[in-house]
Design an enzyme around this catalytic site. Sequence first.
Site, PDB file in Angstrom:
ATOM      1  N   VAL A  94      48.876  76.306  40.004  1.00 21.48           N
ATOM      2  CA  VAL A  94      49.335  76.168  38.630  1.00 21.48           C
ATOM      3  C   VAL A  94      48.175  76.441  37.674  1.00 21.48           C
ATOM      4  O   VAL A  94      47.059  75.959  37.882  1.00 21.48           O
ATOM      5  CB  VAL A  94      49.950  74.769  38.384  1.00 21.48           C
ATOM      6  N   SER A  95      48.420  77.267  36.663  1.00 22.15           N
ATOM      7  CA  SER A  95      47.446  77.558  35.611  1.00 22.15           C
ATOM      8  C   SER A  95      46.151  78.112  36.231  1.00 22.15           C
ATOM      9  O   SER A  95      46.178  79.138  36.906  1.00 22.15           O
ATOM     10  CB  SER A  95      47.208  76.295  34.783  1.00 22.15           C
ATOM     11  N   TRP A  96      45.007  77.450  36.019  1.00 26.05           N
ATOM     12  CA  TRP A  96      43.752  77.890  36.642  1.00 26.05           C
ATOM     13  C   TRP A  96      43.922  78.026  38.141  1.00 26.05           C
ATOM     14  O   TRP A  96      43.430  78.963  38.753  1.00 26.05           O
ATOM     15  CB  TRP A  96      42.656  76.876  36.307  1.00 26.05           C
ATOM     16  N   THR A 120      50.699  80.761  34.967  1.00 31.67           N
ATOM     17  CA  THR A 120      49.378  81.320  35.191  1.00 31.67           C
ATOM     18  C   THR A 120      49.308  82.776  34.761  1.00 31.67           C
ATOM     19  O   THR A 120      50.276  83.336  34.241  1.00 31.67           O
ATOM     20  CB  THR A 120      48.970  81.140  36.663  1.00 31.67           C
TER      21      THR A 120
END
Length: 274
Positions: A94-96, A120
């Site tokens: 998730v995301s980073w 992301t």
Amino acid sequence: MMEAGGRTLRVAHWRLGEASEHPPILFFNGIGANIEAVAPLAEMLAERPFVMFDMPGTGESPDPTLPYNPFTMSWTANLILDQLGLGEVDVMGVSWGGAMAQHFALQYPKRTRRLVLVATTAGMLMVPGNPAALTKMANPRRYIDPKFMNEHFQTLYGGIDPDGQAHQKDSHIGRLKPPSPRGYFYQLLAMIGWTSLPALPFMSKEVLVMMGDDDQIVPLINGRILASAIRNARLEVIEGGGHLFLLTHADESVARLRTFLDAPATEAELARAA
């Protein structure tokens, strides 16, 4: 605590000793986030083994001595899987952590069955989010000051159901532990100059890209870019979902995740297995 790649890392796993028809999920968390932040997801996926770890300087993992990059941390994650006696896994981030998941799948294609990318981007070649959200995102007060987080939760993450807003915010804030300044800085440093975009057309995995249409940090267009660059990708959009739709729209998110992971093997996957 486990030693891997010259680092001491806090590793969490669920149900590894239980019989399961599903491969384990290797999960890469968002920047600065600790294991507890995503523990509810691991608990909802009760039929699957689940593995994640605190990045250096986050949660209970000690501060990093030296900087790292996606290559070295993917290698470290691979060593953790070896120590846990695991083979092929489904990879999720998730995301980073979605960038880390992409890199892991590219670096270890034989160990990766399917890939799930949540809220992301393809790295530095991304469409930036709301400047107000990005400014607050960079402020470490969001981890150490519950009042700051409470006041700016909607700006930061969007997608909050007004009926459940207080519960969702309090629950999430209560699970957070601030990263160390060095840990947070090294996570930012790790992705400087990194992009997966040139390599994505060569990825042959089945990929699920999940995005929220109210994400203030990673706009939906970034998910469209990922899905268009990966040949076997499908894009699922959570309506009203912000950056934390795995939390705010948990039931819907898990249902879509299960549908993707449980789908019959494709001809390409069967050929690789043979």
